[in-house]
Design an enzyme around this catalytic site. Structure first.
Site, short mmCIF file in Angstrom:
data_model
loop_
_atom_site.label_atom_id
_atom_site.label_comp_id
_atom_site.label_asym_id
_atom_site.label_seq_id
_atom_site.Cartn_x
_atom_site.Cartn_y
_atom_site.Cartn_z
N GLU A 414 0.76 -1.19 0.05
CA GLU A 414 -0.10 0.07 0.01
C GLU A 414 0.94 1.33 -0.20
O GLU A 414 0.57 2.14 -0.58
CB GLU A 414 -1.13 0.07 1.29
CG GLU A 414 -2.04 -0.89 1.12
CD GLU A 414 -1.70 -2.29 1.58
OE1 GLU A 414 -2.65 -3.26 1.44
OE2 GLU A 414 -0.50 -2.64 1.99
N HIS A 483 -12.25 -3.44 9.97
CA HIS A 483 -12.99 -3.21 8.68
C HIS A 483 -14.27 -2.42 8.73
O HIS A 483 -15.00 -2.23 7.91
CB HIS A 483 -13.38 -4.58 8.27
CG HIS A 483 -12.15 -5.32 7.40
ND1 HIS A 483 -10.93 -4.62 7.08
CD2 HIS A 483 -11.99 -6.56 7.08
CE1 HIS A 483 -10.41 -5.43 6.55
NE2 HIS A 483 -10.70 -6.73 6.64
#
Length: 597
Positions: A414, A483
């Protein structure tokens, strides 16, 4: 060649000696990290480059800046904090840039520019150019995860980049042997499939020869990236103008062989004395003029404090009439057709045919398709964008239509991939980087906050970063705390970033098209619960105006404001309040505005 090398080496050395002399007077308004002792690496490498080749560096960047042709007047003015500096006085010694000379910027954060250099190299490959990129960094940078992520991606794509590690053995005050279990950095890079070589003694001509060979191979398309570990030694303290042997972490005896082997003194012996004296006189006059220029230049005015936080120029393709009118943006009304507001919300939107409805997912895909068809500089990449599920279907079919150079999946990197997006944007592309979940943006905070958001401001408006970061939030239940985060409220407070959080399919398409055409980094936040919502969406391109709230229900007693999925909850609340005799107006900002926007 001897004269050329001597002039460059002597010039860098004398500039830094003068900086060291002036520094205690407080005329220099930034910390300094001197390159004295390490100049031969920058000179040898940059002598093998063309003006259109580019370099990225670190905070110890004076030698690199000057060796590549950076403007000396602007460099000294920048150190003085003057508006005539290369970054208009906003960057200082650690943030030097000269884009016409191919110096794309240095950074105060270790290893930060490595993935940007890789992204720039990807752009050169994408554009079919034969220019090359060189990434300079120190031995401490190879301990950062982003270094390994970047090396891997460069090897994977066989990019036209040379990695140059200036190994002076110390990260501030800590020796390499106390930081790395494998002392030979080349041994750590080789497993990535990249040719490596250690150059051991500051030998200027070896550096030039090796770099020339690597550059020629890259221009011919015969090789991919390569890595040079260049052994060297800094004579001065980590930051500042002084010797620091008294601190005890190193000794003068350790430094002495490097000082005795000074490339400048060795090269001087090969020049005619009169010619050498002439070169030195010319350099001294140039240095004096540069410091005089800095002394006489003005400091930035108060208006510079806010200038260049954003690139306010119209983005590519933004022309009059391409956006819906301000009136329609302010007065468009959402009328729930049933109790299921998520699935059956319908908008009365100008130019939208009620018979043409798309889902939120289809709107995102259509916007991406239109942008890529209209502009070849747009490309799409990120984890799983090319897999069968195609990011909930938002990238479905795009790989087959545009090919693997414009649509591709990435490694689990990322941080580096965000840097690649920044670097490619600096080179003129318009990347769309998909992160799947917003939670994962925490792994890319350095690139998003320190680089994407700050580059234009830090470098005095010389660069723009037209990139889009798509990320998803929410999944209703069962996802856990890692999440379930909606981090858009955090990112909207980062100067230089724009954050888009559309609710309807209409705005999902219009906001994404506007984001792609924007000359600033824009984060597009998509809520998973909204993905299968349907609504009217016009054909063709249109842009949802930035920074305007849409009035979805008109009321007189109070106002409810919702972003993304919370707009649906506002409508539920409005309906409930209406039953209680309270008329609420429901607003939804289409673009969450960052500070200064």
């Amino acid at each position: 060649m001897h004269e050329l090398f001597y002039r460059s080496l002597y010039r860098i050395r004398r500039v830094e000696e003068e900086i060291a002399r002036i520094y205690p007077t407080d005329k220099i308004k930034s910390p300094i990290h001197l390159s004295i002792g390490q100049e031969a690496i920058s000179v040898g490498v940059c002598a093998a480059l063309r003006p259109d080749d580019v370099v990225f560096g670190t905070y110890r960047g004076h030698a690199l800046y000057l060796a590549k042709g950076g403007d000396l007047n602007q460099m000294i003015a920048e150190l003085y904090g003057k508006v005539t500096g290369c970054a208009r006085g906003k960057g200082g010694s650690m943030h030097l840039i000269d884009t016409p000379a191919g110096v794309m910027g240095t950074s105060a954060v270790v290893a930060t520019t490595i993935p940007e250099a890789v992204g720039y190299a990807y752009a050169l490959q994408y554009q079919g150019k034969d220019s090359v990129v060189v990434s300079f960094f120190g031995d401490g940078a190879v301990e950062e995860g982003v270094f390994h992520e970047s090396i891997n991606f460069a090897a994977l794509k066989q990019l036209p980049i040379i990695f140059v590690c200036e190994n002076n053995s110390y990260a501030i005050h800590t020796h390499q042997r106390s930081r790395q279990s494998v002392g030979d950095i080349c041994d750590r890079v080789r497993p990535y499939g990249i040719p490596t070589e250690r150059i051991g003694d500051n030998d200027l001509f070896t550096l030039y020869e090796k770099t020339s060979g690597a550059v020629s191979a890259l221009r011919r398309g015969e090789s991919g990236p390569c890595f040079f570990e260049c052994m060297t030694y800094r004579w001065k303290e980590h930051v500042g103008p002084n010797d620091d042997f008294h601190l005890g972490y190193r000794t003068k005896a350790e430094a002495e062989p490097w000082i005795q082997n000074d490339p400048i003194k060795k090269l001087a012996l090969h020049l005619d004395p009169s010619r050498r004296q002439q070169i030195e006189l010319e350099v001294e006059a140039e240095i004096q003029a540069a410091f005089d220029f800095a002394e006489s230049s003005p400091f930035p005015g108060a208006e510079e404090l806010w200038k260049d936080v954003f690139d306010r120029a119209e983005g590519r393709g933004q022309q009059e009439g391409s956006q819906e009118s301000e009136d329609s943006a302010q007065s468009s009304v959402l009328s729930p057709q049933s109790s299921d507001l998520i699935q059956n919300s319908t908008f009365k939107i100008q130019n939208a045919s009620p018979s043409r409805t798309l889902s939120y997912i289809e709107a995102i895909r259509e916007a991406t398709d239109l942008a890529m068809a209209e502009d070849e500089s747009v490309f799409l990449f990120g984890l799983d964008v090319d897999d069968p599920k195609a990011i909930l279907g938002t990238t479905q079919g795009l790989l087959n239509r545009y090919g693997s150079q414009r649509v591709f999946g990435t490694p689990l990197s990322e941080d580096a991939m965000t840097g690649v997006a920044i670097g490619s944007a600096l080179a003129g592309l318009r990347p769309i980087h998909v992160h799947i979940r917003m939670d994962f943006l925490m792994l890319a905070m350095n690139q998003l906050v320190n680089m994407a958001a700050k580059s234009r401001y830090t470098f005095g408006g010389q660069v723009s970063v037209p990139m889009v970061v798509r990320s998803m939030i929410g999944k209703s239940w069962g996802q856990g705390a890692q999440h379930s985060q909606g981090l858009h409220s955090f990112f909207m407070h980062v100067p230089g970033l724009k954050v888009v959080a559309p609710t309807t399919p209409y705005d999902a398409k219009g906001c994404l098209l506007a984001a792609i055409q924007d000359n600033n980094p824009v984060m597009v936040v998509e809520h998973r619960i909204l993905c299968y919502q349907k609504g009217p969406v016009p054909e063709g391109s249109y842009l949802t105006p930035a920074g305007k709230a849409r009035i979805t229900v008109v009321g007189e007693d109070l106002t409810l404001v919702g972003i993304s999925y919370m707009q649906v909850e506002c409508l539920r609340a409005q309906k409930y309040l209406e039953e209680k005799g309270i008329r609420a107006q429901a607003d939804r900002p289409d673009l969450v505005k960052s500070i200064g926007y």
